[in-house]
Design a protein around this motif. Structure first.
Motif, PDB file in Angstrom:
ATOM      1  N   SER A  70      -9.029  -2.854 -17.935  1.00 44.09           N
ATOM      2  CA  SER A  70      -9.625  -1.519 -17.951  1.00 44.09           C
ATOM      3  C   SER A  70     -11.047  -1.520 -18.504  1.00 44.09           C
ATOM      4  N   PHE A  71     -11.392  -2.516 -19.307  1.00 42.31           N
ATOM      5  CA  PHE A  71     -12.758  -2.553 -19.856  1.00 42.31           C
ATOM      6  C   PHE A  71     -13.787  -2.847 -18.769  1.00 42.31           C
ATOM      7  N   ASP A  72     -13.359  -3.388 -17.628  1.00 46.71           N
ATOM      8  CA  ASP A  72     -14.273  -3.646 -16.516  1.00 46.71           C
ATOM      9  C   ASP A  72     -14.172  -2.582 -15.423  1.00 46.71           C
ATOM     10  N   GLU A  73     -13.663  -1.417 -15.799  1.00 39.11           N
ATOM     11  CA  GLU A  73     -13.461  -0.349 -14.814  1.00 39.11           C
ATOM     12  C   GLU A  73     -14.759   0.390 -14.495  1.00 39.11           C
ATOM     13  N   GLY A  74     -15.711   0.401 -15.428  1.00 32.99           N
ATOM     14  CA  GLY A  74     -17.062   0.860 -15.093  1.00 32.99           C
ATOM     15  C   GLY A  74     -17.412   2.295 -15.406  1.00 32.99           C
ATOM     16  N   SER A  75     -16.489   3.090 -15.990  1.00 31.62           N
ATOM     17  CA  SER A  75     -16.782   4.501 -16.266  1.00 31.62           C
ATOM     18  C   SER A  75     -17.574   4.636 -17.565  1.00 31.62           C
ATOM     19  N   SER A  76     -18.823   5.028 -17.439  1.00 31.78           N
ATOM     20  CA  SER A  76     -19.678   5.160 -18.611  1.00 31.78           C
ATOM     21  C   SER A  76     -19.066   6.109 -19.635  1.00 31.78           C
ATOM     22  N   PHE A  77     -18.978   5.637 -20.873  1.00 32.53           N
ATOM     23  CA  PHE A  77     -18.523   6.384 -22.042  1.00 32.53           C
ATOM     24  C   PHE A  77     -17.023   6.693 -22.021  1.00 32.53           C
ATOM     25  N   VAL A  78     -16.322   6.164 -21.024  1.00 30.60           N
ATOM     26  CA  VAL A  78     -14.857   6.238 -21.031  1.00 30.60           C
ATOM     27  C   VAL A  78     -14.302   4.835 -21.246  1.00 30.60           C
ATOM     28  N   THR A  79     -14.649   3.906 -20.368  1.00 30.60           N
ATOM     29  CA  THR A  79     -14.168   2.527 -20.507  1.00 30.60           C
ATOM     30  C   THR A  79     -15.275   1.535 -20.855  1.00 30.60           C
ATOM     31  N   THR A  80     -16.523   1.984 -20.891  1.00 29.33           N
ATOM     32  CA  THR A  80     -17.626   1.043 -21.120  1.00 29.33           C
ATOM     33  C   THR A  80     -18.877   1.805 -21.509  1.00 29.33           C
ATOM     34  N   CYS A  81     -19.908   1.071 -21.859  1.00 29.33           N
ATOM     35  CA  CYS A  81     -21.254   1.633 -22.002  1.00 29.33           C
ATOM     36  C   CYS A  81     -22.104   1.161 -20.830  1.00 29.33           C
ATOM     37  N   PRO A  82     -23.165   1.900 -20.498  1.00 24.89           N
ATOM     38  CA  PRO A  82     -24.033   1.496 -19.390  1.00 24.89           C
ATOM     39  C   PRO A  82     -24.748   0.174 -19.672  1.00 24.89           C
ATOM     40  N   ILE A  83     -25.272  -0.398 -18.595  1.00 20.43           N
ATOM     41  CA  ILE A  83     -26.050  -1.630 -18.665  1.00 20.43           C
ATOM     42  C   ILE A  83     -27.515  -1.256 -18.868  1.00 20.43           C
ATOM     43  N   ALA A  84     -28.123  -1.785 -19.908  1.00 23.75           N
ATOM     44  CA  ALA A  84     -29.504  -1.448 -20.250  1.00 23.75           C
ATOM     45  C   ALA A  84     -30.484  -2.054 -19.241  1.00 23.75           C
ATOM     46  N   PRO A  85     -31.701  -1.522 -19.175  1.00 25.57           N
ATOM     47  CA  PRO A  85     -32.721  -2.125 -18.309  1.00 25.57           C
ATOM     48  C   PRO A  85     -32.980  -3.586 -18.689  1.00 25.57           C
ATOM     49  N   ASN A  86     -33.234  -4.385 -17.676  1.00 20.73           N
ATOM     50  CA  ASN A  86     -33.520  -5.814 -17.845  1.00 20.73           C
ATOM     51  C   ASN A  86     -32.341  -6.584 -18.436  1.00 20.73           C
ATOM     52  N   ALA A  87     -31.149  -6.052 -18.261  1.00 24.73           N
ATOM     53  CA  ALA A  87     -29.936  -6.736 -18.714  1.00 24.73           C
ATOM     54  C   ALA A  87     -29.022  -6.952 -17.520  1.00 24.73           C
ATOM     55  N   SER A  88     -28.041  -7.809 -17.701  1.00 33.46           N
ATOM     56  CA  SER A  88     -27.073  -8.109 -16.650  1.00 33.46           C
ATOM     57  C   SER A  88     -25.659  -7.991 -17.202  1.00 33.46           C
ATOM     58  N   TYR A  89     -24.753  -7.704 -16.316  1.00 32.60           N
ATOM     59  CA  TYR A  89     -23.337  -7.689 -16.690  1.00 32.60           C
ATOM     60  C   TYR A  89     -22.532  -8.070 -15.458  1.00 32.60           C
ATOM     61  N   THR A  90     -21.437  -8.793 -15.673  1.00 31.31           N
ATOM     62  CA  THR A  90     -20.571  -9.204 -14.565  1.00 31.31           C
ATOM     63  C   THR A  90     -19.207  -8.547 -14.699  1.00 31.31           C
ATOM     64  N   TYR A  91     -18.859  -7.762 -13.674  1.00 32.99           N
ATOM     65  CA  TYR A  91     -17.535  -7.150 -13.592  1.00 32.99           C
ATOM     66  C   TYR A  91     -16.595  -8.114 -12.865  1.00 32.99           C
ATOM     67  N   VAL A  92     -15.463  -8.410 -13.494  1.00 28.19           N
ATOM     68  CA  VAL A  92     -14.424  -9.205 -12.840  1.00 28.19           C
ATOM     69  C   VAL A  92     -13.316  -8.239 -12.453  1.00 28.19           C
ATOM     70  N   VAL A  93     -13.086  -8.090 -11.145  1.00 27.89           N
ATOM     71  CA  VAL A  93     -12.187  -7.052 -10.645  1.00 27.89           C
ATOM     72  C   VAL A  93     -11.102  -7.686  -9.770  1.00 27.89           C
ATOM     73  N   PRO A  94      -9.955  -8.071 -10.347  1.00 26.32           N
ATOM     74  CA  PRO A  94      -8.852  -8.566  -9.523  1.00 26.32           C
ATOM     75  C   PRO A  94      -8.289  -7.426  -8.672  1.00 26.32           C
ATOM     76  N   LEU A  95      -8.007  -7.718  -7.412  1.00 26.85           N
ATOM     77  CA  LEU A  95      -7.409  -6.726  -6.515  1.00 26.85           C
ATOM     78  C   LEU A  95      -5.894  -6.830  -6.665  1.00 26.85           C
ATOM     79  N   VAL A  96      -5.329  -5.889  -7.408  1.00 28.72           N
ATOM     80  CA  VAL A  96      -3.936  -5.985  -7.844  1.00 28.72           C
ATOM     81  C   VAL A  96      -3.010  -5.194  -6.924  1.00 28.72           C
ATOM     82  N   ASN A  97      -1.712  -5.444  -7.104  1.00 27.47           N
ATOM     83  CA  ASN A  97      -0.652  -4.701  -6.404  1.00 27.47           C
ATOM     84  C   ASN A  97      -0.767  -4.773  -4.883  1.00 27.47           C
TER      85      ASN A  97
END
Length: 524
Positions: A93-120
């Motif tokens: 759930s931490f890689d779900e991407g909802s700002s201020f619900v499951t995560t914080c936004p990605i700042a300018p000049n920064a990178s982040y990698t979402y790992v999203v398994p396709l489940v069920n």
């Protein structure tokens, strides 16, 4: 970057051996574009609107590296990515991407990698977009398709590929920061300048941008995947002289139903089969829309929202038939959502918990309320609070509108009938729901309801049921993002102890909030 790579590697090593990994790099950049002939700076993935197509197969894992390279101060400079309709397990759930619900936004000049398994074993038609404020209005949106090699409906169509995806969406000439300021000052939701079909549109008095062309071969059956990527508008789709057979609703296979017109609310998706069974010619694909009064934006002309279905051998010209809004009343066979049925009939489980959500707007203000509370994003994301020990509603701000629910229960959400003249497409993140009562009918169906993740809430009332067997803080909000920004949202937080036990974020994720919080307001 070494730390980011190591945390991603650790996540990948935890995946099943049979899972294929799909690496994707999205550079979030400002780029000039003119989708409807009006040139403006946009927020894009890899410089295009819509963004690049993401494809995968059942059981794969998406590894999406987002590089935030935004530098245009007339729009938001941070960003966050949500994969709309994708089921997300508690542990991820931490890689779900909802700002201020499951995560914080990605700042300018920064990178982040979402790992999203396709489940069920999830497959179907989805999309991705910015989940920060109304940023995706500026262009950050694209299609995400998960193919099923064992599709039980594959005998109904011959072609299903990158050329059979239809992305319709509303488009604005102004950027979001001044539009949002205007909305806050007046309480009037911005009205789009145009609609686009696969990134192409026209507006009143604008240049005659060539319509998007969908090529077909006579005698061939096509699975067209239709995605409404709007932040407000409802699109009504039809193809002159052709029927459409619906076989998928928001990623769920449905019993085939033939119509000649269907509405899509913001965020909704359908797959339809269209057989190229007419004489060789050019035919209009009609995609008119509604979303506020056109009198508030004289650029708007919904009749210009369309594409061309071109048979092989037809001349390269516009159809000779007049532009229309779709089938005439006497020929209309429009989709009634309540008539849809799942491909495999199954009753909805009985509800353990009932919640009633009443929606209203504060007159003259950009403020929407759910049960008299207007959602306001917290400074500390909901998931962070849960991981830090939050256990009850007292641990959250009232304006977070967070419902604390036990795990492994069935929750029924009742939206009473409303006098509001605009249908609100409510969307549940990370999960889907049984649609017990559609806003399109008075029928209550617990015997064989469809499941989807976006459904309209409005005049006749809507009833949904969802399971909390997948605990976590899941955003549940109106997909008219102007309304979301004005507070039309809740968080369904289930199984807080189970969430703490299962969620083990990466170091890269834990660094997102401190980095964002350190930014000056103009960089957020």
């Amino acid at each position: 970057m070494k730390l980011l790579a190591s945390t991603v590697l650790a996540a990948l090593l935890a995946l099943p051996a049979f899972s294929d990994t799909i690496p994707i790099t999205l550079d979030i950049v400002n780029a000039d574009g003119a989708p409807d002939g009006f040139s403006r700076s946009m927020v894009t993935a890899n410089g295009t609107y819509p963004g690049p197509l993401i494809t995968a197969s059942k059981g794969d894992t998406l590894v999406v590296t987002v590089n935030n390279l935004l530098d245009d101060p007339t729009m938001r400079l941070s960003t966050s990515l949500d994969f709309d309709g994708i089921l997300v397990d508690t542990g991820n759930s931490f890689d779900e991407g909802s700002s201020f619900v499951t995560t914080c936004p990605i700042a300018p000049n920064a990178s982040y990698t979402y790992v999203v398994p396709l489940v069920n074993n999830q497959t179907g038609t989805f999309w991705y977009h910015s989940q920060l404020s109304v940023q995706y209005v500026d262009g950050l949106r694209g299609a995400l398709i998960v193919y099923d090699p064992d599709d039980p409906l594959k005998d109904l169509y011959d072609v299903d590929d990158e050329n059979t995806i239809w992305q319709v969406g509303d488009w604005w000439h102004n950027s979001t920061l001044p539009m949002l300021a205007g909305y806050v000052a007046t309480g009037i939701v911005p009205v789009s300048d145009s609609g686009t079909f696969n990134g192409v549109g026209r507006f009143n008095g604008g240049p005659e941008v060539p319509f998007f062309v969908v090529d077909v071969v006579q005698g061939t059956r096509y699975r067209f995947r239709i995605i409404n990527t709007s932040a407000r508008n409802v699109f009504t789709m039809s193809v002159d002289s052709h029927n459409m057979t619906i076989i998928e609703t928001d990623g769920m296979p449905t019993s085939p139903m033939t119509v000649n017109s269907l509405d899509l609310l913001a965020g909704q998706r359908y797959s339809v089969v269209v057989e190229a069974n007419q004489p060789v010619a050019n035919y209009w694909i009609n995609a008119p829309y509604v979303g506020g009064s056109p009198a508030r934006n004289l650029n708007q002309n919904a009749t210009l929202s369309r594409a061309i279905l071109r048979y092989q051998g037809a001349p390269e010209e516009d159809p000779t038939s007049p532009m229309s809004l779709g089938p005439a009343d006497e020929e209309l066979n429009a989709l009634v959502e309540a008539n849809l049925r799942p491909l495999v009939a199954s009753p909805a489980p009985e509800a353990d918990i009932n919640i009633t959500l009443s929606l209203d707007v504060t007159a003259g203000k950009a403020q929407w309320n759910v049960n008299n509370v207007s959602y306001l994003a917290p400074e500390v994301p909901t998931l962070v609070k849960i991981l830090d020990g939050a256990n009850s509603t007292d641990d959250f701000n009232v304006t977070e509108n967070t419902f604390i629910l036990p795990a492994n229960k069935i929750v029924q959400v009742i939206f009473p009938p409303s006098e509001d003249d605009e249908e609100h497409p409510f969307h549940l993140h990370g999960n889907n729901f049984w649609l017990i009562k559609s806003n399109s009918s008075d029928e209550i169906n617990t015997d064989n309801p469809i499941k989807r993740d976006v459904a309209g809430v409005g005049s006749t009332g809507t009833i949904m049921r969802f399971s909390t067997a997948n605990p976590g803080p899941w955003f549940f909000h109106c997909h008219i993002f102007w309304h979301l920004q004005a507070g039309l949202a809740t968080v369904m937080a289930s199984g807080l102890n189970e969430t703490r036990a299962e969620v083990h974020p990466t170091q890269a994720w834990t660094e997102l909030c401190p980095a964002y919080d350190a930014l000056s307001p103009d960089l957020q």
